[in-house]
Design a protein around this motif. Structure first.
Motif, short mmCIF file in Angstrom:
data_model
loop_
_atom_site.label_atom_id
_atom_site.label_comp_id
_atom_site.label_asym_id
_atom_site.label_seq_id
_atom_site.Cartn_x
_atom_site.Cartn_y
_atom_site.Cartn_z
N ARG A 127 81.06 29.53 43.29
CA ARG A 127 79.67 29.94 43.48
C ARG A 127 78.85 29.76 42.20
N ALA A 128 79.50 29.98 41.05
CA ALA A 128 78.81 29.84 39.77
C ALA A 128 78.38 28.40 39.53
N VAL A 129 79.25 27.45 39.86
CA VAL A 129 78.91 26.03 39.67
C VAL A 129 77.72 25.66 40.56
N ILE A 130 77.76 26.06 41.81
CA ILE A 130 76.67 25.74 42.74
C ILE A 130 75.36 26.35 42.24
N ARG A 131 75.42 27.60 41.81
CA ARG A 131 74.21 28.28 41.35
C ARG A 131 73.68 27.64 40.07
N ALA A 132 74.57 27.29 39.15
CA ALA A 132 74.13 26.66 37.90
C ALA A 132 73.47 25.31 38.16
N LEU A 133 74.05 24.53 39.06
CA LEU A 133 73.46 23.23 39.40
C LEU A 133 72.09 23.40 40.05
N LYS A 134 71.98 24.38 40.91
CA LYS A 134 70.68 24.64 41.55
C LYS A 134 69.64 25.04 40.50
N GLN A 135 70.02 25.93 39.58
CA GLN A 135 69.08 26.37 38.55
C GLN A 135 68.70 25.21 37.64
N ALA A 136 69.70 24.40 37.24
CA ALA A 136 69.41 23.27 36.36
C ALA A 136 68.49 22.27 37.05
N SER A 137 68.69 22.07 38.35
CA SER A 137 67.84 21.11 39.07
C SER A 137 66.40 21.58 39.14
N GLU A 138 66.19 22.89 39.10
CA GLU A 138 64.84 23.45 39.16
C GLU A 138 64.16 23.46 37.80
N GLY A 139 64.93 23.32 36.73
CA GLY A 139 64.36 23.29 35.39
C GLY A 139 64.94 24.35 34.49
N THR A 140 65.00 24.03 33.20
CA THR A 140 65.55 24.95 32.21
C THR A 140 64.68 26.19 32.07
N HIS A 141 65.32 27.34 32.08
CA HIS A 141 64.61 28.60 31.83
C HIS A 141 64.86 29.00 30.38
N ASP A 142 63.81 29.11 29.59
CA ASP A 142 63.93 29.49 28.19
C ASP A 142 63.91 31.01 28.08
N ASN A 143 65.10 31.58 27.83
CA ASN A 143 65.17 33.03 27.70
C ASN A 143 65.29 33.47 26.25
N SER A 144 65.16 32.53 25.30
CA SER A 144 65.36 32.88 23.89
C SER A 144 64.28 33.84 23.40
N HIS A 145 63.08 33.82 24.02
CA HIS A 145 62.03 34.73 23.58
C HIS A 145 62.41 36.18 23.81
N ASP A 146 63.36 36.41 24.72
CA ASP A 146 63.78 37.78 24.99
C ASP A 146 64.49 38.40 23.78
N TYR A 147 64.98 37.54 22.88
CA TYR A 147 65.74 38.01 21.73
C TYR A 147 65.04 37.68 20.42
N ALA A 148 63.82 37.18 20.48
CA ALA A 148 63.15 36.64 19.30
C ALA A 148 63.02 37.68 18.21
N ALA A 149 63.21 37.22 16.97
CA ALA A 149 63.06 38.09 15.80
C ALA A 149 62.63 37.24 14.62
N PRO A 150 61.93 37.81 13.67
CA PRO A 150 61.45 37.03 12.52
C PRO A 150 62.58 36.41 11.74
N GLY A 151 62.34 35.23 11.19
CA GLY A 151 63.30 34.59 10.29
C GLY A 151 64.52 34.06 10.96
N GLY A 152 64.55 33.97 12.29
CA GLY A 152 65.71 33.43 12.98
C GLY A 152 66.83 34.41 13.16
N LYS A 153 66.71 35.61 12.56
CA LYS A 153 67.74 36.63 12.69
C LYS A 153 67.40 37.58 13.82
N GLU A 154 68.42 38.12 14.42
CA GLU A 154 68.21 39.10 15.48
C GLU A 154 68.18 40.49 14.89
N PRO A 155 67.55 41.44 15.57
CA PRO A 155 67.53 42.81 15.05
C PRO A 155 68.92 43.39 15.01
N THR A 156 69.23 44.11 13.96
CA THR A 156 70.55 44.72 13.80
C THR A 156 70.43 46.23 13.90
#
Length: 357
Positions: free
Chosen positions: A328-357
């Motif tokens: 099921r994971a393979v099918i779901r990943a292929l479906k998501q990839a076919s629809e376009g990359t989702h950029d979730n990196s902003h959910d973790y964004a922090a100054p200077g490239g480091k994450e909050p500690t």
């Protein structure tokens, strides 16, 4: 307490000399280990799983660079931290799959400390491997495998052997496998390059050997080939027992190169936490080429690819569910990839490239 010598290395030559078998550690038969972040090695030492007599600190070496290559690829320094790698603008732009995989792993604090080279070399999280009282072929060759007939919920469904059913735990490595990275290593004999598909080993009769690194070799860089054609259609999915700070039960990396008419020109797939190494099946990837995403038969083709990825899968009872989960994971990943990359990196964004500690 086990005494450990601390050997800071000022350059690569010194690091290799410290790790050479002939180096005098002032202890009979001593073993030296390279250390950068130490996020796995220190845990293994605390658990009395490994007993190095020297730690060669490589943090002063000029190996934390992340730079574009002349052909449009990217070189990742071995001591660059996982967080810095995930947030690097070239990684986020051209290799969003790698960003997603790194951010799915561990915790912000660990990602700020863990190194790229160390991520490749982390050991299995099999309960029996971490228990010195339990027989384990990975820890003591020939001792037996306690997982066989034991607690197997997190164990392998592909590529296992009668000697070991452990899995490789890395998220980052699953993405690197799909991206067809190359690992560059140095030794007293010079430099060599290892295709990522050949870097990790299946257990076979020697589960104590996780990789094809030779004794005394030091990872210096991970090189990524050009992959901008995959950037718009990638997905990394991780299924685990809790939402964060947990190793995967199943993970999958999917990359699709789709033309203007919606036809797949090339596909890459890699499964994680199902085998002793990231799992790829070229036939499953080849099957997807030439099919139009969004068509009536697209999901059927995704399912056929998933079946090929899981061909020969065998559970141990408690982990039988991973076969259906992975499909099921393979099918779901292929479906998501076919629809376009989702950029979730902003959910973790922090100054200077480091994450909050």
């Amino acid at each position: 307490m086990n005494p450990v010598a601390y050997l800071p290395a000022a350059d690569i030559g010194a690091a290799l000399a410290h790790a050479a078998p002939a180096y005098d550690l002032d202890a009979a038969g001593g073993e030296a280990r390279f250390i950068a972040g130490g996020t796995n090695l220190i845990d293994l030492m605390k658990a009395h799983v490994v007993h190095p007599q020297a730690l060669v600190d490589i943090n002063a070496l000029p190996l934390d660079d992340i730079a574009a290559t002349d052909d449009g690829g990217l070189r990742l320094g071995a001591t660059a931290r996982n967080a810095d790698t995930a947030y690097h603008p070239l990684v986020r732009r051209d290799y969003p799959l790698l960003t997603a995989a790194i951010l799915a792993g561990a915790s912000p604090q660990i990602r700020n400390m863990a190194s790229n080279g160390g991520n490749l070399l982390q050991r299995t999280r099999c309960h029996y491997f971490y228990d010195p009282a339990a027989p384990c072929n990975k820890r003591t060759p020939g001792a037996g495998c306690s997982a066989l007939g034991g607690l197997t919920r997190q164990h392998a469904i592909l590529g296992a052997s009668a000697h070991c059913i452990a899995t490789h735990p890395s998220d980052m490595c699953v993405a690197l496998a799909a991206l067809e990275a190359v690992v560059e290593v140095r030794s007293a004999n010079g430099t060599r390059r290892i295709d990522f598909a050949d870097f990790h080993r299946l257990p076979g009769e020697h589960p104590e050997q996780d990789s094809t690194l030779a004794e005394g070799e030091l990872i210096t860089h991970i090189e990524l080939p050009p992959a901008a054609h995959f950037a718009a259609h990638s997905a990394y999915l991780k299924f685990r027992d809790r939402a964060s700070y947990a190793f995967a039960l199943v993970s999958v990396a999917a990359l699709l190169d789709i033309d203007a008419d919606g036809v797949i020109r090339e596909a890459r797939l890699a499964l994680g936490s199902v085998a002793h190494k990231p799992w790829r099946v070229p036939a499953a990837e080849a099957l997807l080429a030439g099919h139009r995403v969004g068509s009536a038969g697209a999901v059927d083709v995704f399912a056929q690819a998933a079946d090929l990825m899981l061909s020969g899968a065998q559970g141990q009872g408690a982990n039988d569910f991973k076969i259906a989960m992975a499909r099921r994971a393979v099918i779901r990943a292929l479906k998501q990839a076919s629809e376009g990359t989702h950029d979730n990196s902003h959910d973790y964004a922090a100054p200077g490239g480091k994450e909050p500690t």
